[in-house]
Write an enzyme that holds these catalytic residues in place. Structure first.
Site, PDB file in Angstrom:
ATOM      1  N   ASN A 208       2.652  -9.607 -15.367  1.00  0.00           N
ATOM      2  CA  ASN A 208       4.054  -9.217 -15.199  1.00  0.00           C
ATOM      3  C   ASN A 208       4.906 -10.464 -14.970  1.00  0.00           C
ATOM      4  O   ASN A 208       4.381 -11.580 -14.955  1.00  0.00           O
ATOM      5  CB  ASN A 208       4.185  -8.214 -14.050  1.00  0.00           C
ATOM      6  CG  ASN A 208       3.629  -8.779 -12.756  1.00  0.00           C
ATOM      7  OD1 ASN A 208       4.127  -9.779 -12.245  1.00  0.00           O
ATOM      8  ND2 ASN A 208       2.562  -8.173 -12.244  1.00  0.00           N
ATOM      9  N   ASP A 277      -1.178  -2.654 -11.617  1.00  0.00           N
ATOM     10  CA  ASP A 277      -1.733  -1.366 -11.181  1.00  0.00           C
ATOM     11  C   ASP A 277      -2.979  -0.985 -11.976  1.00  0.00           C
ATOM     12  O   ASP A 277      -3.799  -0.207 -11.496  1.00  0.00           O
ATOM     13  CB  ASP A 277      -0.674  -0.265 -11.343  1.00  0.00           C
ATOM     14  CG  ASP A 277       0.463  -0.456 -10.348  1.00  0.00           C
ATOM     15  OD1 ASP A 277       0.178  -0.858  -9.221  1.00  0.00           O
ATOM     16  OD2 ASP A 277       1.625  -0.200 -10.716  1.00  0.00           O
ATOM     17  N   LYS A 287     -13.295 -12.984 -28.331  1.00  0.00           N
ATOM     18  CA  LYS A 287     -11.941 -12.617 -28.779  1.00  0.00           C
ATOM     19  C   LYS A 287     -11.997 -11.362 -29.663  1.00  0.00           C
ATOM     20  O   LYS A 287     -12.796 -11.308 -30.600  1.00  0.00           O
ATOM     21  CB  LYS A 287     -11.340 -13.785 -29.551  1.00  0.00           C
ATOM     22  CG  LYS A 287      -9.896 -13.570 -29.929  1.00  0.00           C
ATOM     23  CD  LYS A 287      -9.353 -14.725 -30.753  1.00  0.00           C
ATOM     24  CE  LYS A 287      -7.959 -14.391 -31.243  1.00  0.00           C
ATOM     25  NZ  LYS A 287      -7.537 -15.233 -32.344  1.00  0.00           N
ATOM     26  N   PRO A 303      -7.455  -1.073  -7.347  1.00  0.00           N
ATOM     27  CA  PRO A 303      -7.273  -0.576  -5.981  1.00  0.00           C
ATOM     28  C   PRO A 303      -5.884  -0.963  -5.480  1.00  0.00           C
ATOM     29  O   PRO A 303      -5.352  -2.013  -5.857  1.00  0.00           O
ATOM     30  CB  PRO A 303      -8.353  -1.322  -5.182  1.00  0.00           C
ATOM     31  CG  PRO A 303      -8.693  -2.522  -6.012  1.00  0.00           C
ATOM     32  CD  PRO A 303      -8.447  -2.132  -7.436  1.00  0.00           C
ATOM     33  N   ILE A 305      -4.212  -2.562  -2.799  1.00  0.00           N
ATOM     34  CA  ILE A 305      -4.674  -3.435  -1.701  1.00  0.00           C
ATOM     35  C   ILE A 305      -3.926  -3.107  -0.407  1.00  0.00           C
ATOM     36  O   ILE A 305      -4.522  -2.959   0.660  1.00  0.00           O
ATOM     37  CB  ILE A 305      -4.464  -4.924  -2.074  1.00  0.00           C
ATOM     38  CG1 ILE A 305      -5.115  -5.219  -3.427  1.00  0.00           C
ATOM     39  CG2 ILE A 305      -5.022  -5.844  -0.991  1.00  0.00           C
ATOM     40  CD1 ILE A 305      -4.714  -6.565  -4.040  1.00  0.00           C
ATOM     41  N   LYS A 339       7.010   4.467  -0.435  1.00  0.00           N
ATOM     42  CA  LYS A 339       5.898   3.502  -0.344  1.00  0.00           C
ATOM     43  C   LYS A 339       5.622   3.116   1.116  1.00  0.00           C
ATOM     44  O   LYS A 339       4.480   2.958   1.529  1.00  0.00           O
ATOM     45  CB  LYS A 339       6.207   2.246  -1.170  1.00  0.00           C
ATOM     46  CG  LYS A 339       6.105   2.483  -2.675  1.00  0.00           C
ATOM     47  CD  LYS A 339       6.529   1.272  -3.495  1.00  0.00           C
ATOM     48  CE  LYS A 339       6.642   1.675  -4.968  1.00  0.00           C
ATOM     49  NZ  LYS A 339       7.184   0.626  -5.827  1.00  0.00           N
ATOM     50  N   LYS A 343       1.954   4.143   2.227  1.00  0.00           N
ATOM     51  CA  LYS A 343       1.011   3.023   2.425  1.00  0.00           C
ATOM     52  C   LYS A 343       0.842   2.688   3.914  1.00  0.00           C
ATOM     53  O   LYS A 343       0.187   1.730   4.271  1.00  0.00           O
ATOM     54  CB  LYS A 343       1.466   1.799   1.633  1.00  0.00           C
ATOM     55  CG  LYS A 343       1.549   2.053   0.118  1.00  0.00           C
ATOM     56  CD  LYS A 343       1.727   0.771  -0.692  1.00  0.00           C
ATOM     57  CE  LYS A 343       2.065   1.125  -2.138  1.00  0.00           C
ATOM     58  NZ  LYS A 343       1.665   0.112  -3.114  1.00  0.00           N
TER      59      LYS A 343
HETATM   60  N1  CTP Z   1       0.393  -3.404  -4.054  1.00  0.00           N
HETATM   61  C1  CTP Z   1      -0.917  -3.665  -3.763  1.00  0.00           C
HETATM   62  N2  CTP Z   1      -1.905  -3.305  -4.642  1.00  0.00           N
HETATM   63  C2  CTP Z   1      -1.608  -2.698  -5.799  1.00  0.00           C
HETATM   64  C3  CTP Z   1      -0.257  -2.412  -6.113  1.00  0.00           C
HETATM   65  C4  CTP Z   1       0.725  -2.786  -5.214  1.00  0.00           C
HETATM   66  O1  CTP Z   1      -1.186  -4.218  -2.696  1.00  0.00           O
HETATM   67  N3  CTP Z   1      -2.577  -2.371  -6.622  1.00  0.00           N
HETATM   68  C5  CTP Z   1       1.441  -3.764  -3.091  1.00  0.00           C
HETATM   69  C6  CTP Z   1       2.408  -4.825  -3.585  1.00  0.00           C
HETATM   70  O2  CTP Z   1       1.948  -6.125  -3.262  1.00  0.00           O
HETATM   71  C7  CTP Z   1       3.697  -4.470  -2.862  1.00  0.00           C
HETATM   72  C8  CTP Z   1       3.600  -2.968  -2.690  1.00  0.00           C
HETATM   73  O3  CTP Z   1       2.219  -2.631  -2.842  1.00  0.00           O
HETATM   74  O4  CTP Z   1       3.772  -5.035  -1.586  1.00  0.00           O
HETATM   75  C9  CTP Z   1       4.419  -2.177  -3.678  1.00  0.00           C
HETATM   76  O5  CTP Z   1       4.150  -2.625  -4.984  1.00  0.00           O
HETATM   77  P1  CTP Z   1       4.981  -2.095  -6.227  1.00  0.00           P
HETATM   78  O6  CTP Z   1       4.495  -2.783  -7.452  1.00  0.00           O
HETATM   79  O7  CTP Z   1       6.439  -2.131  -5.914  1.00  0.00           O
HETATM   80  O8  CTP Z   1       4.639  -0.574  -6.282  1.00  0.00           O
HETATM   81  P2  CTP Z   1       3.328   0.260  -6.521  1.00  0.00           P
HETATM   82  O9  CTP Z   1       2.773   0.659  -5.216  1.00  0.00           O
HETATM   83  O10 CTP Z   1       2.413  -0.461  -7.461  1.00  0.00           O
HETATM   84  O11 CTP Z   1       3.926   1.554  -7.214  1.00  0.00           O
HETATM   85  P3  CTP Z   1       4.672   1.692  -8.625  1.00  0.00           P
HETATM   86  O12 CTP Z   1       4.118   0.612  -9.529  1.00  0.00           O
HETATM   87  O13 CTP Z   1       4.277   3.058  -9.061  1.00  0.00           O
HETATM   88  O14 CTP Z   1       6.128   1.555  -8.356  1.00  0.00           O
END
Ligand code: CTP
Length: 402
Positions: A208, A277, A287, A303, A305, A339, A343
Site C-alpha cells: 500500500n 489485510d 516468477k 492476522p 496484530i 475499530k 480491537k
Molecule cells: N492492524 C493490524 N493488523 C492488521 C490490520 C490492521 O495490526 N492485519 C492495525 C493497524 O496497524 C492500525 C489499525 O489496526 O493501527 C487499523 O488499521 P486499518 O488498516 O485502518 O483498518 P483495518 O482494521 O485493517 O480495517 P479495514 O481495512 O477494514 O478498514
C-alpha cells in the site's frame, strides 16, 4: 522543532570543523537562532564568514573585542542560550574546561553559561583513549555536561579507531533531545510503521501507499522524550531514527512475530503501520509467467496484530496502553470508533487518507483522536512531527492516570 531556541555553537580547531557547517544548517533549518564562537585554531580550518552567512549572526572570535563586547558581550550571550554546543570539541578544550581555564571567548562563555552544554569530541584515537582525556571527560560528565561520543573509522591523521566526529544528524538529534522535556523516561514504547509487503512471487508483491513518516515521527519524538523505543518497520525510504531499536520486517506475519517478541516489556504500543489485510494464499517460488488474458490471485486473511494485542490475556503482566491508527476514506469517526471498541484499544488516531495534505506519503496530517472513555480531540492540519507530539502528550496524560 527548534523555533525560539537560542543555541551557541562553539567550533574548535580540528579537521572536523567543516562538519559543524552541516550541523549549523540542520539547526537553522529546524528554526534555531544559532550564535557561533570560533577558537583561533578553528579559523585556520574554516573561515568565520561561512558560519556568519549560514547563521545570519556575527561570529564571535575575540574575547576582548570591545565593540562586539558592548553590542552583545560574552556574558549576555551565555545568559541567553538555551543550549551550548561545542562541535568539534578537541582534547584541548575539554581539558581546559575541566580544569576551569577561561582564557578565550569560547572557554569563558562555557564557564559563564547556565545552559546545558553538549560536547561532540573529535580527535586522534590515542588522544581519545589517553587517561588524561578520559579523566577530563568523566569529570565533566559527572558535573552534568553532555557528550555525543565520537565513532570509529579512519581518522584524518591516518589512524583507524575511535575519535571520528559523530555525524551532524546524530549531533543534531542529541541537541533536540537535550532541549526536550524528558517525560517518557523509564517507559518502553513499541511503534510499528510503514506498509507490509506480501509476496506473490520473487518479483511481485501486494502493498500500500504508506510511507512510514507518521510512525517514524512518533518513534523519534518518543526517543527524544526519554523513552526506550522499538520501531518495527515495514520497508520505507526513511532514515533510521537515532537511538531507536529498529526491527525491519516485510510481511504482516513477520510484523506480528516481531511485535509479539517485544510486547512483554512495553508500556505503550502504537500501531501506525498500514498492515496488509490479505496475503497471497501461496507464494510462487519462481516468477509466474503470463498465460491467459486474465489471472486471479487467491488471498487469505492476515492476522489482525492489534486486535490480537487487545484481546490478549496479559496474566500478571501490565497490559500496555494500546494505540491504533484508522486509515479511512469515508465515515472517519464512525469507522475509527468501531475499530477502537472492536480491537479493545485505549486510543485510536483517525485520519482521512483521501485528502492530499493528510495521510499517506505527505509531511502533514490532520486527525481525530478517540479514547476508550468516550473522549475525543480534534487535531487540525499540522506536521507529522507536531501530531506525534500531540499523540504522545495524550498518551502521557492517560498513563499518569492509570
Ligand atoms: N492492524 C493490524 N493488523 C492488521 C490490520 C490492521 O495490526 N492485519 C492495525 C493497524 O496497524 C492500525 C489499525 O489496526 O493501527 C487499523 O488499521 P486499518 O488498516 O485502518 O483498518 P483495518 O482494521 O485493517 O480495517 P479495514 O481495512 O477494514 O478498514
Amino acid at each position: 522543532m527548534l523555533v525560539n531556541k537560542k543555541i551557541i555553537l562553539g567550533v574548535c580547531g580540528g579537521i572536523a570543523a567543516y562538519k559543524a557547517i552541516e550541523l549549523l544548517r540542520l539547526l537553522t533549518k529546524a528554526g534555531a537562532d544559532v550564535h557561533i564562537i570560533m577558537t583561533r585554531a578553528a579559523q585556520e580550518f574554516v573561515a568565520p564568514l561561512t558560519f556568519q552567512t549560514l547563521s545570519s549572526n556575527p561570529v564571535h572570535t575575540e574575547l576582548f573585542n570591545l565593540i562586539a563586547e558592548r553590542e552583545i558581550g560574552h556574558i549576555s550571550l551565555a545568559d541567553r542560550a538555551d543550549l551550548f554546543m561545542v562541535v568539534p570539541a578537541t582534547a584541548n578544550i575539554i581539558g581546559k574546561i575541566a580544569a576551569g581555564i577561561a582564557d578565550d571567548m569560547l572557554t569563558t562563555t562555557v564557564m559563564a553559561t547556565k545552559a546545558p552544554v553538549l560536547f561532540a569530541p573529535a580527535m586522534n584515537v590515542n588522544m581519545f583513549t589517553n587517561p588524561i582525556y578520559r579523566e577530563n571527560e568523566q569529570k565533566l560528565r559527572a558535573l552534568g555536561y553532555l557528550f555525543e561520543a565520537p565513532v570509529s573509522g579512519s581518522l584524518a591523521c591516518g589512524w583507524e579507531g575511535e575519535g571520528k566526529l559523530a555525524s551532524p544528524e546524530v549531533i543534531f538529534e542529541a541537541a533536540v533531545a537535550a532541549l526536550t522535556k524528558k517525560d517518557l523516561t523509564g517507559r518502553t514504547i513499541l511503534v510499528t510503521a510503514g506498509p507490509t509487503r506480501e509476496e506473490i512471487d520473487p518479483v511481485r508483491y501486494i502493498s500500500n501507499h504508506s510511507s512510514g513518516k507518521m510512525g517514524y515521527a512518533l518513534a523519534r519524538a518518543a526517543r527524544r522524550r526519554g523513552a526506550q523505543v522499538v520501531l518495527v518497520t515495514g520497508p520505507t525510504a526513511l532514515a533510521t531514527p537515532v537511538g531507536v531499536t529498529v526491527v525491519p520486517v516485510m510481511s504482516a506475519m513477520e510484523m506480528q512475530e516481531a511485535v509479539m517478541a517485544h510486547v512483554a516489556v512495553c508500556d505503550v504500543v502504537i500501531k501506525a503501520a498500514a498492515v496488509a489485510d490479505y496475503r497471497p494464499a501461496t507464494r510462487n517460488s519462481t516468477k509466474i509467467k503470463k498465460k491467459a488474458d486474465w489471472a486471479t490471485i487467491e488471498l487469505v486473511r492476515n492476522p489482525d496484530i492489534l486486535a490480537g494485542l487487545g484481546g490478549m490475556d496479559y496474566g500478571l503482566k501490565h497490559r500496555p496502553f494500546l494505540v491504533g491508527f484508522a486509515a479511512e476514506t469515508d465515515a472517519l469517526t464512525e469507522n475509527a470508533a468501531k475499530k477502537l471498541s472492536e480491537k479493545k484499544l485505549d486510543m485510536i488516531v483517525a485520519n482521512d487518507v483521501s485528502q492530499v495534505d493528510a495521510g499517506f506519503n505527505v509531511d502533514t496530517n490532520r486527525a481525530v483522536l478517540l479514547f476508550k472513555d468516550g473522549g475525543s480531540t480534534l487535531c487540525e492540519l499540522m506536521s507529522k512531527e507536531q501530531l506525534a507530539g500531540t499523540i504522545l502528550d495524550q498518551i502521557i496524560a492517560r498513563l499518569a492516570e492509570s
